[in-house]
Design an enzyme around this catalytic site. Structure first.
Site, PDB file in Angstrom:
ATOM      1  N   GLU A 124       0.902  -1.147   0.000  1.00 27.23           N
ATOM      2  CA  GLU A 124       0.000   0.000   0.000  1.00 27.23           C
ATOM      3  C   GLU A 124       0.940   1.195   0.000  1.00 27.23           C
ATOM      4  OE1 GLU A 124      -3.223   0.243  -0.241  1.00 27.23           O
ATOM      5  OE2 GLU A 124      -3.553  -1.910  -0.294  1.00 27.23           O
ATOM      6  N   THR A 158      11.688   3.123   0.642  1.00 26.63           N
ATOM      7  CA  THR A 158      11.448   4.518   0.297  1.00 26.63           C
ATOM      8  C   THR A 158      12.271   5.455   1.171  1.00 26.63           C
ATOM      9  OG1 THR A 158       9.769   6.251   0.446  1.00 26.63           O
ATOM     10  CG2 THR A 158       9.400   4.318   1.805  1.00 26.63           C
ATOM     11  N   ASP A 159      12.550   6.640   0.644  1.00 27.78           N
ATOM     12  CA  ASP A 159      13.260   7.645   1.457  1.00 27.78           C
ATOM     13  C   ASP A 159      12.401   8.131   2.625  1.00 27.78           C
ATOM     14  OD1 ASP A 159      11.400   9.181   0.049  1.00 27.78           O
ATOM     15  OD2 ASP A 159      12.862  10.581  -0.789  1.00 27.78           O
ATOM     16  N   GLU A 160      11.083   7.843   2.573  1.00 24.20           N
ATOM     17  CA  GLU A 160      10.204   8.324   3.649  1.00 24.20           C
ATOM     18  C   GLU A 160      10.529   7.682   4.995  1.00 24.20           C
ATOM     19  OE1 GLU A 160       6.096   8.957   3.017  1.00 24.20           O
ATOM     20  OE2 GLU A 160       6.354   9.505   0.919  1.00 24.20           O
ATOM     21  N   TYR A 218       2.007   5.033   6.653  1.00 24.05           N
ATOM     22  CA  TYR A 218       2.669   4.432   5.485  1.00 24.05           C
ATOM     23  C   TYR A 218       4.166   4.283   5.738  1.00 24.05           C
ATOM     24  CZ  TYR A 218       5.271   4.391   1.105  1.00 24.05           C
ATOM     25  OH  TYR A 218       6.185   4.094   0.121  1.00 24.05           O
ATOM     26  N   SER A 219       4.820   5.395   6.101  1.00 22.90           N
ATOM     27  CA  SER A 219       6.288   5.311   6.236  1.00 22.90           C
ATOM     28  C   SER A 219       6.669   4.428   7.414  1.00 22.90           C
ATOM     29  CB  SER A 219       6.912   6.698   6.327  1.00 22.90           C
ATOM     30  OG  SER A 219       6.359   7.454   7.366  1.00 22.90           O
ATOM     31  N   LYS A 242       6.596   0.919   6.147  1.00 20.94           N
ATOM     32  CA  LYS A 242       7.746   0.626   5.281  1.00 20.94           C
ATOM     33  C   LYS A 242       9.014   0.476   6.130  1.00 20.94           C
ATOM     34  CE  LYS A 242       7.929   0.477   1.328  1.00 20.94           C
ATOM     35  NZ  LYS A 242       7.741  -0.679   0.404  1.00 20.94           N
ATOM     36  N   HIS A 291       2.554  16.254   7.549  1.00 23.64           N
ATOM     37  CA  HIS A 291       3.173  16.423   6.219  1.00 23.64           C
ATOM     38  C   HIS A 291       4.698  16.595   6.283  1.00 23.64           C
ATOM     39  CE1 HIS A 291       2.456  18.493   2.043  1.00 23.64           C
ATOM     40  NE2 HIS A 291       3.293  17.464   1.986  1.00 23.64           N
TER      41      HIS A 291
HETATM   42  P1  NAD Z   1       1.468   1.257  -6.410  1.00 24.22           P
HETATM   43  O1  NAD Z   1       0.489   1.547  -5.329  1.00 24.22           O
HETATM   44  O2  NAD Z   1       1.322   1.912  -7.726  1.00 24.22           O
HETATM   45  O3  NAD Z   1       1.494  -0.326  -6.686  1.00 24.22           O
HETATM   46  C1  NAD Z   1       1.446  -1.274  -5.661  1.00 24.22           C
HETATM   47  C2  NAD Z   1       1.099  -2.615  -6.282  1.00 24.22           C
HETATM   48  O4  NAD Z   1       1.108  -3.598  -5.224  1.00 24.22           O
HETATM   49  C3  NAD Z   1      -0.298  -2.666  -6.916  1.00 24.22           C
HETATM   50  O5  NAD Z   1      -0.238  -3.306  -8.172  1.00 24.22           O
HETATM   51  C4  NAD Z   1      -1.120  -3.493  -5.926  1.00 24.22           C
HETATM   52  O6  NAD Z   1      -2.168  -4.231  -6.556  1.00 24.22           O
HETATM   53  C5  NAD Z   1      -0.054  -4.414  -5.360  1.00 24.22           C
HETATM   54  N1  NAD Z   1      -0.405  -4.927  -4.019  1.00 24.22           N
HETATM   55  C6  NAD Z   1      -0.871  -4.205  -2.974  1.00 24.22           C
HETATM   56  N2  NAD Z   1      -1.101  -5.029  -1.928  1.00 24.22           N
HETATM   57  C7  NAD Z   1      -0.748  -6.287  -2.317  1.00 24.22           C
HETATM   58  C8  NAD Z   1      -0.744  -7.548  -1.686  1.00 24.22           C
HETATM   59  N3  NAD Z   1      -1.160  -7.682  -0.426  1.00 24.22           N
HETATM   60  N4  NAD Z   1      -0.315  -8.620  -2.382  1.00 24.22           N
HETATM   61  C9  NAD Z   1       0.104  -8.500  -3.678  1.00 24.22           C
HETATM   62  N5  NAD Z   1       0.097  -7.320  -4.340  1.00 24.22           N
HETATM   63  C10 NAD Z   1      -0.312  -6.223  -3.652  1.00 24.22           C
HETATM   64  O7  NAD Z   1       2.896   1.542  -5.770  1.00 24.22           O
HETATM   65  P2  NAD Z   1       4.217   2.131  -6.446  1.00 24.22           P
HETATM   66  O8  NAD Z   1       4.183   3.592  -6.402  1.00 24.22           O
HETATM   67  O9  NAD Z   1       4.462   1.412  -7.718  1.00 24.22           O
HETATM   68  O10 NAD Z   1       5.298   1.652  -5.367  1.00 24.22           O
HETATM   69  C11 NAD Z   1       5.882   0.374  -5.458  1.00 24.22           C
HETATM   70  C12 NAD Z   1       6.858   0.216  -4.297  1.00 24.22           C
HETATM   71  O11 NAD Z   1       7.861   1.233  -4.364  1.00 24.22           O
HETATM   72  C13 NAD Z   1       6.209   0.356  -2.922  1.00 24.22           C
HETATM   73  O12 NAD Z   1       6.790  -0.588  -2.061  1.00 24.22           O
HETATM   74  C14 NAD Z   1       6.573   1.770  -2.480  1.00 24.22           C
HETATM   75  O13 NAD Z   1       6.666   1.845  -1.085  1.00 24.22           O
HETATM   76  C15 NAD Z   1       7.926   1.951  -3.139  1.00 24.22           C
HETATM   77  N6  NAD Z   1       8.313   3.332  -3.498  1.00 24.22           N
HETATM   78  C16 NAD Z   1       7.465   4.115  -4.234  1.00 24.22           C
HETATM   79  C17 NAD Z   1       7.900   5.403  -4.628  1.00 24.22           C
HETATM   80  C18 NAD Z   1       7.012   6.301  -5.461  1.00 24.22           C
HETATM   81  O14 NAD Z   1       7.379   7.462  -5.693  1.00 24.22           O
HETATM   82  N7  NAD Z   1       5.865   5.849  -5.960  1.00 24.22           N
HETATM   83  C19 NAD Z   1       9.164   5.838  -4.269  1.00 24.22           C
HETATM   84  C20 NAD Z   1       9.990   5.013  -3.505  1.00 24.22           C
HETATM   85  C21 NAD Z   1       9.550   3.753  -3.147  1.00 24.22           C
HETATM   86  O1  DAU Z   2       9.403   9.670  -1.393  1.00 21.77           O
HETATM   87  C1  DAU Z   2       8.915   8.456  -1.864  1.00 21.77           C
HETATM   88  C2  DAU Z   2       7.416   8.401  -1.671  1.00 21.77           C
HETATM   89  O2  DAU Z   2       6.853   9.289  -2.636  1.00 21.77           O
HETATM   90  C3  DAU Z   2       6.869   6.992  -1.839  1.00 21.77           C
HETATM   91  O3  DAU Z   2       7.361   6.187  -0.797  1.00 21.77           O
HETATM   92  C4  DAU Z   2       5.335   7.006  -1.813  1.00 21.77           C
HETATM   93  O4  DAU Z   2       4.843   5.709  -2.096  1.00 21.77           O
HETATM   94  C5  DAU Z   2       4.846   7.970  -2.871  1.00 21.77           C
HETATM   95  O5  DAU Z   2       3.437   8.038  -2.838  1.00 21.77           O
HETATM   96  C6  DAU Z   2       5.447   9.353  -2.657  1.00 21.77           C
HETATM   97  O6  DAU Z   2       4.957   9.959  -1.438  1.00 21.77           O
HETATM   98  P1  DAU Z   2       4.523  11.507  -1.345  1.00 21.77           P
HETATM   99  O7  DAU Z   2       3.613  11.659  -0.205  1.00 21.77           O
HETATM  100  O8  DAU Z   2       5.711  12.395  -1.432  1.00 21.77           O
HETATM  101  O9  DAU Z   2       3.750  11.625  -2.782  1.00 21.77           O
HETATM  102  P2  DAU Z   2       2.369  12.330  -3.182  1.00 21.77           P
HETATM  103  O10 DAU Z   2       2.316  12.264  -4.672  1.00 21.77           O
HETATM  104  O11 DAU Z   2       1.224  11.813  -2.421  1.00 21.77           O
HETATM  105  O12 DAU Z   2       2.622  13.837  -2.744  1.00 21.77           O
HETATM  106  C7  DAU Z   2       3.725  14.578  -3.224  1.00 21.77           C
HETATM  107  C8  DAU Z   2       3.664  15.951  -2.565  1.00 21.77           C
HETATM  108  O13 DAU Z   2       2.547  16.673  -3.096  1.00 21.77           O
HETATM  109  C9  DAU Z   2       3.459  15.915  -1.066  1.00 21.77           C
HETATM  110  O14 DAU Z   2       4.201  16.958  -0.468  1.00 21.77           O
HETATM  111  C10 DAU Z   2       1.970  16.168  -0.892  1.00 21.77           C
HETATM  112  C11 DAU Z   2       1.618  17.057  -2.067  1.00 21.77           C
HETATM  113  N1  DAU Z   2       0.256  16.901  -2.636  1.00 21.77           N
HETATM  114  C12 DAU Z   2      -0.164  15.657  -2.961  1.00 21.77           C
HETATM  115  C13 DAU Z   2      -1.426  15.455  -3.487  1.00 21.77           C
HETATM  116  C14 DAU Z   2      -1.905  14.070  -3.838  1.00 21.77           C
HETATM  117  C15 DAU Z   2      -0.540  18.016  -2.845  1.00 21.77           C
HETATM  118  O15 DAU Z   2      -0.139  19.170  -2.572  1.00 21.77           O
HETATM  119  N2  DAU Z   2      -1.807  17.818  -3.377  1.00 21.77           N
HETATM  120  C16 DAU Z   2      -2.282  16.591  -3.687  1.00 21.77           C
HETATM  121  O16 DAU Z   2      -3.450  16.483  -4.140  1.00 21.77           O
END
Ligand code: NAD
Ligand code: DAU
Length: 339
Positions: free
Chosen positions: A84, A125-127, A153-154, A157, A279
């Site tokens: 998630e 994640t860096d979070e 979330y963080s 993780k 935040h």
């Molecule tokens: P996402 O939410 O787009 O995708 C997550 C996927 O995991 C989905 O396809 C979902 O169906 C699947 N999933 C969720 N629960 C599951 C379960 N119980 N069993 C099997 N599959 C399940 O996420 P994302 O943005 O692609 O992130 C992927 C990974 O990278 C995560 O672990 C996240 O913490 C990490 N991450 C994301 C970012 C970012 O900027 N998006 C940055 C750094 C790290």
């Molecule tokens: O840093 C890595 C992380 O980046 C990942 O681990 C997470 O999975 C990924 O979702 C992302 O987290 P953030 O919280 O940084 O991403 P988000 O896109 O939700 O938000 C980016 C920034 O924008 C944050 O400061 C909140 C702000 N924001 C976000 C939304 C959705 C807004 O101002 N308005 C918005 O509607």
């Protein structure tokens, strides 16, 4: 070489699948994904045509199912993207974050040990490092920065990371961990900042900026994240953590204004809304370790990556129209109406 990619129907996991099928055409890639609201099979449509690719629907917390899959498939490596991943949803409903992100990781670690997988990679994640102050641009997250989390979330993780490290120390599990900054690019789920702003702007809908929009994120094009993971799972040292980031810090408001400009829309669409609880102020990665040890460098500059990303959303309206017509609408109303 057979690699299990969990969460491969999500944003980064699917980009990783396409990256690996292209870079290593002889590897077999198996995706295990529960297809939650964030997972989308249509994202993997092209991959399905490749005989080296297989999709399995399932939940990483389902131990008997996971064990059976590992027994049958005999994976060489596991890359765990399944999670998630949205901070705002973790504030509304933390429980599923602990179940999937922590308990699911434990099941995969146990399966790794039980079935002799040579490498388990945890996509983190860096979070997990918490945040940095806005007035100290000299500070960056290194691999030694203490874990200090802000959101459910963080925290989930970070819990998973600690478990991965504990399995290495106690059971000699062959693990690596990567901690990446914010990704952007194709197949990014529309609840996240960049795709949300692109899609709302295209519809002429208001652009909800949290607080004053001054929070800073360190953006990396998703393919650069994939290339870093590819290097780590081949040449990274077991037991190590690698930070991934490209020194591309931007204030949220500047990202939003850039999207508006690229789409030729008006800044009047910007609406400042109530801030996210807890935040994080600023994320900024020091990527020296992965650069020095593995020679990784990002390839895509933000100015090019954001153009490519916007173009992708313009060219792939079917993909996101499908998504925003379902559960997403309910979530959007809950999160943004009267905010
Ligand atoms: P996402 O939410 O787009 O995708 C997550 C996927 O995991 C989905 O396809 C979902 O169906 C699947 N999933 C969720 N629960 C599951 C379960 N119980 N069993 C099997 N599959 C399940 O996420 P994302 O943005 O692609 O992130 C992927 C990974 O990278 C995560 O672990 C996240 O913490 C990490 N991450 C994301 C970012 C970012 O900027 N998006 C940055 C750094 C790290
Ligand atoms: O840093 C890595 C992380 O980046 C990942 O681990 C997470 O999975 C990924 O979702 C992302 O987290 P953030 O919280 O940084 O991403 P988000 O896109 O939700 O938000 C980016 C920034 O924008 C944050 O400061 C909140 C702000 N924001 C976000 C939304 C959705 C807004 O101002 N308005 C918005 O509607």
């Amino acid at each position: 070489m057979k690699i299990l990619v969990t969460g491969g129907a999500g944003f980064i996991g699917s980009n990783f699948v396409y990256f690996m099928l292209k870079k290593h055409p002889d590897y077999d890639i198996v995706v295990l994904d529960k297809l939650t609201y964030a997972g989308n099979l249509s994202t993997l449509e092209e991959a399905m045509k490749n005989p080296h690719f297989k999709f399995v629907k399932g939940d990483i917390t389902d131990r008997p199912f996971v064990y059976k899959l590992f027994e049958e498939e005999k994976f060489d490596k596991v890359v765990n993207f399944a999670a998630e991943s949205h901070v705002d949803r973790s504030i509304l409903e933390p429980e599923v974050f602990l179940m999937t992100n922590v308990m699911g990781t434990q099941v995969l670690l146990d399966a790794t040990l039980k079935f002799g997988v040579a490498r388990y990679h945890q996509v983190s994640t860096d979070e997990v490092y918490g945040d940095l102050p806005l007035d100290r641009p000299d500070l960056f997250f290194s691999e030694d920065t203490p874990i200090h989390t802000s959101s459910p979330y963080s925290a989930s993780k970070a819990g998973a990371d600690l478990l991965v490290q504990a399995y290495n120390r106690t059971f000699n599990a062959p693990v690596t961990i990567s901690r990446c900054s914010n990704n952007y690019g194709p197949y990014h789920f529309p609840e996240k900042l960049i795709p949300l702003m692109i899609i709302n702007a295209l519809h002429g809908k208001s652009l909800p900026v949290y607080g004053e929009g001054l929070n800073i994120r360190d953006w990396l094009y998703v393919e650069d994240h994939c290339s870093a993971i590819d290097l780590i799972i081949h040449d990274g040292r077991i037991g190590e953590v690698y930070n991934i980031g490209g020194h591309n810090e931007m204030r949220n408001i500047d990202v939003v204004k850039l999207i508006i400009k690229e789409l030729g829309k008006s800044e009047d669409l910007i609406t400042y809304v109530t801030d996210r609880k807890g935040h994080d102020l600023r994320y900024a990665i020091n990527p020296e370790k992965i650069h020095n040890e593995l020679g990784w460098l990002p390839e895509t500059k933000f100015a090019d990556g954001i153009k490519k990303t916007i173009q992708w959303y313009l060219d792939n309206e079917d993909w996101w129209q499908n998504i925003i017509s379902g559960e997403y609408t309910e979530y959007y109303d809950k999160m943004y109406t009267n905010r």
